[in-house]
Motif scaffolding. Structure first.
Motif, PDB file in Angstrom:
ATOM      1  N   UNK A 104      30.218  77.092  41.895  1.00 14.12           N
ATOM      2  CA  UNK A 104      30.154  75.843  41.129  1.00 14.12           C
ATOM      3  C   UNK A 104      31.341  75.794  40.177  1.00 14.12           C
ATOM      4  N   UNK A 105      31.945  74.618  40.075  1.00 16.99           N
ATOM      5  CA  UNK A 105      33.194  74.472  39.324  1.00 16.99           C
ATOM      6  C   UNK A 105      33.086  74.951  37.874  1.00 16.99           C
ATOM      7  N   UNK A 106      31.877  74.906  37.289  1.00 23.02           N
ATOM      8  CA  UNK A 106      31.712  75.346  35.902  1.00 23.02           C
ATOM      9  C   UNK A 106      31.870  76.861  35.742  1.00 23.02           C
ATOM     10  N   UNK A 107      31.684  77.615  36.826  1.00 27.10           N
ATOM     11  CA  UNK A 107      31.795  79.074  36.779  1.00 27.10           C
ATOM     12  C   UNK A 107      33.014  79.599  37.526  1.00 27.10           C
ATOM     13  N   UNK A 108      33.763  78.707  38.140  1.00 29.61           N
ATOM     14  CA  UNK A 108      34.806  79.144  39.079  1.00 29.61           C
ATOM     15  C   UNK A 108      35.844  80.064  38.434  1.00 29.61           C
ATOM     16  N   UNK A 109      36.431  79.642  37.308  1.00 32.90           N
ATOM     17  CA  UNK A 109      37.493  80.439  36.699  1.00 32.90           C
ATOM     18  C   UNK A 109      36.990  81.813  36.285  1.00 32.90           C
ATOM     19  N   UNK A 110      35.805  81.860  35.693  1.00 36.01           N
ATOM     20  CA  UNK A 110      35.250  83.145  35.258  1.00 36.01           C
ATOM     21  C   UNK A 110      34.928  84.030  36.456  1.00 36.01           C
ATOM     22  N   UNK A 111      34.401  83.423  37.513  1.00 34.19           N
ATOM     23  CA  UNK A 111      34.074  84.204  38.712  1.00 34.19           C
ATOM     24  C   UNK A 111      35.342  84.819  39.303  1.00 34.19           C
ATOM     25  N   UNK A 112      36.391  84.040  39.416  1.00 33.46           N
ATOM     26  CA  UNK A 112      37.646  84.542  39.992  1.00 33.46           C
ATOM     27  C   UNK A 112      38.221  85.655  39.122  1.00 33.46           C
ATOM     28  N   UNK A 113      38.252  85.446  37.808  1.00 36.37           N
ATOM     29  CA  UNK A 113      38.832  86.449  36.912  1.00 36.37           C
ATOM     30  C   UNK A 113      38.087  87.780  37.013  1.00 36.37           C
ATOM     31  N   UNK A 154      42.262  91.691  49.335  1.00 38.05           N
ATOM     32  CA  UNK A 154      42.858  90.476  48.789  1.00 38.05           C
ATOM     33  C   UNK A 154      41.817  89.408  48.453  1.00 38.05           C
ATOM     34  N   UNK A 155      42.053  88.729  47.336  1.00 36.26           N
ATOM     35  CA  UNK A 155      41.285  87.547  46.933  1.00 36.26           C
ATOM     36  C   UNK A 155      42.220  86.355  46.970  1.00 36.26           C
ATOM     37  N   UNK A 156      41.783  85.293  47.616  1.00 38.79           N
ATOM     38  CA  UNK A 156      42.585  84.084  47.746  1.00 38.79           C
ATOM     39  C   UNK A 156      41.877  82.898  47.094  1.00 38.79           C
ATOM     40  N   UNK A 157      42.624  82.102  46.361  1.00 40.95           N
ATOM     41  CA  UNK A 157      42.133  80.801  45.899  1.00 40.95           C
ATOM     42  C   UNK A 157      43.119  79.742  46.393  1.00 40.95           C
ATOM     43  N   UNK A 158      42.765  78.492  46.163  1.00 40.66           N
ATOM     44  CA  UNK A 158      43.591  77.413  46.703  1.00 40.66           C
ATOM     45  C   UNK A 158      43.486  77.331  48.218  1.00 40.66           C
ATOM     46  N   UNK A 165      38.806  87.751  50.991  1.00 39.18           N
ATOM     47  CA  UNK A 165      37.812  86.695  50.804  1.00 39.18           C
ATOM     48  C   UNK A 165      38.486  85.509  50.126  1.00 39.18           C
ATOM     49  N   UNK A 166      38.169  84.318  50.613  1.00 42.74           N
ATOM     50  CA  UNK A 166      38.631  83.089  49.986  1.00 42.74           C
ATOM     51  C   UNK A 166      37.547  82.531  49.084  1.00 42.74           C
ATOM     52  N   UNK A 167      37.943  82.028  47.912  1.00 39.41           N
ATOM     53  CA  UNK A 167      36.990  81.495  46.938  1.00 39.41           C
ATOM     54  C   UNK A 167      37.362  80.049  46.639  1.00 39.41           C
TER      55      UNK A 167
END
Length: 459
Positions: free
Chosen positions: A272-281, A345-349, A366-368
């Protein structure tokens, strides 16, 4: 004569090699299994159960040898201790439920009629096991097949050439007759020939989609039943009320453990977009703590992939995604040699136009992606040709039930991932395959129903 070689991912050396059976010898092995089946099925169920459990215990007694042997064959770090915990759990559960699962289904037992359905073993079961969890995947079928009264022929993947030998040695030492449980070394052509000749009464295959298609082509027209567990691209969905730290820990472990070489590994995550940045970090910090290296070293937390060609596939997906605009968050690790040793590797975008989000990776990537709501997450989770498991993360069980009912998959997890519960049916849909293992349903698939309709004559 075909020679099968296990090439170690540690250093590219030949770890083990065995000669494949000739066509004549392979057919003879299947014939011995068929000849031994009736006597094995005639033994009391309790005796078959005890012998299988003794065989399982004998495998456990070898664990100190098995763990470094697995590292040498397919690269799993020794620090994780092998597979015996899951191997034993699955076999013992199937032993525990056997009497109930195989019991006759009574319809009527009156003065006039006896009507019931019994379960009969198929006969000879061929188990073609994969290399990624070679003991646990094999025991899923070997234990219930033997307990149900079938004889078993086990063919293991070349990458884990020694596993079937160890299992056969252990089971024979426990008293299971050699013709009842056989380990064989076969090339692809001989395997297909045996299946086409109906040398087996049931075939269980775990492997690639292409491998499953080859099994079905070989069996065409024989009507041999099959259990097929093929590819996967399992998703995780983290909702806005999820336990973030636990979701990160479990989902990233599900994506990276065993160098990502897990049938039900997490290959794409929607947050969910509200947790996305924290989850990725948090995910990036976790993966950066991994130690890539020689699996024989206790300090190593992620080992090499099992073969260079597997690593090349994952590298290709990562490179293509980055070229198309994705961001790679993990810097190349020192042990990454461009061969079997691959930086996780972790991928975003990422988008579903990219192979890394569409095709099976079976590696440590994994892509997020961020999502707005359940509807978007559902559309993305179902946008896949595969369906093995899906992992949902929320405190709301009712919400998870509603979403789970709409996901095309074999297993829905809530607040966990990457686990096979032997009390539940292990199954998939779409190109993941067909059939089901373990649980009561596993016994039903390894036997056939036989109906008795007796009219009792009055004296």
């Amino acid at each position: 004569m075909t020679t099968l070689q296990c090439i170690s991912p540690i250093d590219g050396s030949v770890y083990a090699e065995r000669a494949a059976l000739s066509a004549h010898a392979a057919h003879a092995a299947a014939t011995r299994a068929r000849d031994a089946q009736a006597a094995w099925a005639a033994r009391p169920l309790a005796e078959r159960i005890a012998l299988v459990q003794a065989g399982v215990a004998a495998v456990g007694a070898m664990n100190d040898e098995i763990v470094p042997e697995l590292a040498g064959q397919m690269g799993r770090p020794v620090r994780f201790g092998g597979e015996f915990g899951g191997f034993e759990e699955r076999a013992n559960h199937m032993a525990t439920i056997a009497a109930e699962a195989l019991a006759p289904i009574g319809v009527e037992d009156s003065d006039a009629f006896l009507r019931q359905i019994i379960r009969e073993p198929h006969g000879v079961v061929l188990v073609i096991a994969p290399w990624n969890y070679p003991y646990m995947t094999a025991i899923n079928t070997v234990a219930p097949a033997l307990i149900a009264g079938n004889t078993v022929v086990l063919k293991h993947a070349t990458q884990t050439l020694l596993v079937g030998e160890r299992m056969a040695r252990a089971f024979h030492s426990a008293g299971i007759p050699r013709d009842v449980f056989q380990n064989v070394f076969l090339d692809h052509a001989t395997t297909s020939d045996l299946i086409g000749a109906r040398a087996f009464d049931f075939v269980n295959f775990t492997g690639s989609v292409a491998g499953g298609q080859a099994m079905e082509r070989a069996a065409a027209g024989t009507f041999v039943p099959m259990g097929l567990e093929l590819g996967g691209k399992d998703p995780g969905y983290v909702m806005e009320d999820a336990d973030l730290d636990t979701a990160v820990a479990v989902l990233i472990d599900g994506a990276m453990f065993n160098s990502g070489q897990c049938c039900c590994g997490i290959e794409r995550i929607y947050v969910h977009e509200s947790l996305f940045d924290a989850f990725v970090a948090k995910s990036v910090a976790l993966v950066n703590s991994y130690v890539l290296g020689d699996p024989r070293d206790e300090a190593t937390t992620i080992g090499p992939m099992a073969a260079r060609r597997f690593a090349d596939t994952v590298r290709g997906q990562i490179d293509a995604a980055v070229a198309a605009g994705a961001t790679a968050h993990i810097a190349r690790m020192a042990a990454d040699d461009g061969g079997c040793y691959l930086t996780p590797q972790i991928l975003t975008g990422v988008t579903h136009d990219m192979a890394v989000m569409r095709d099976e990776s079976f590696g440590p990537v994994v892509g997020i992606m961020p999502v707005r709501d359940d509807a978007e997450a559902l559309a993305l989770m179902n946008d896949s040709p595969y369906g093995l498991t899906a992992s949902l993360w929320t405190h709301d069980v009712d919400r998870a039930l509603r979403i789970g009912a709409q996901v095309a998959t074999g297993t829905i997890f809530l607040n966990r991932a990457d686990y096979l519960d032997p009390a539940l049916c292990w199954t998939g849909c779409k190109t993941t395959g067909k059939g089901g293992g373990l649980s009561v349903i596993g016994y039903h698939n390894l036997t056939r129903p036989k109906s008795y309709h007796f009219r009792k004559l009055q004296k």
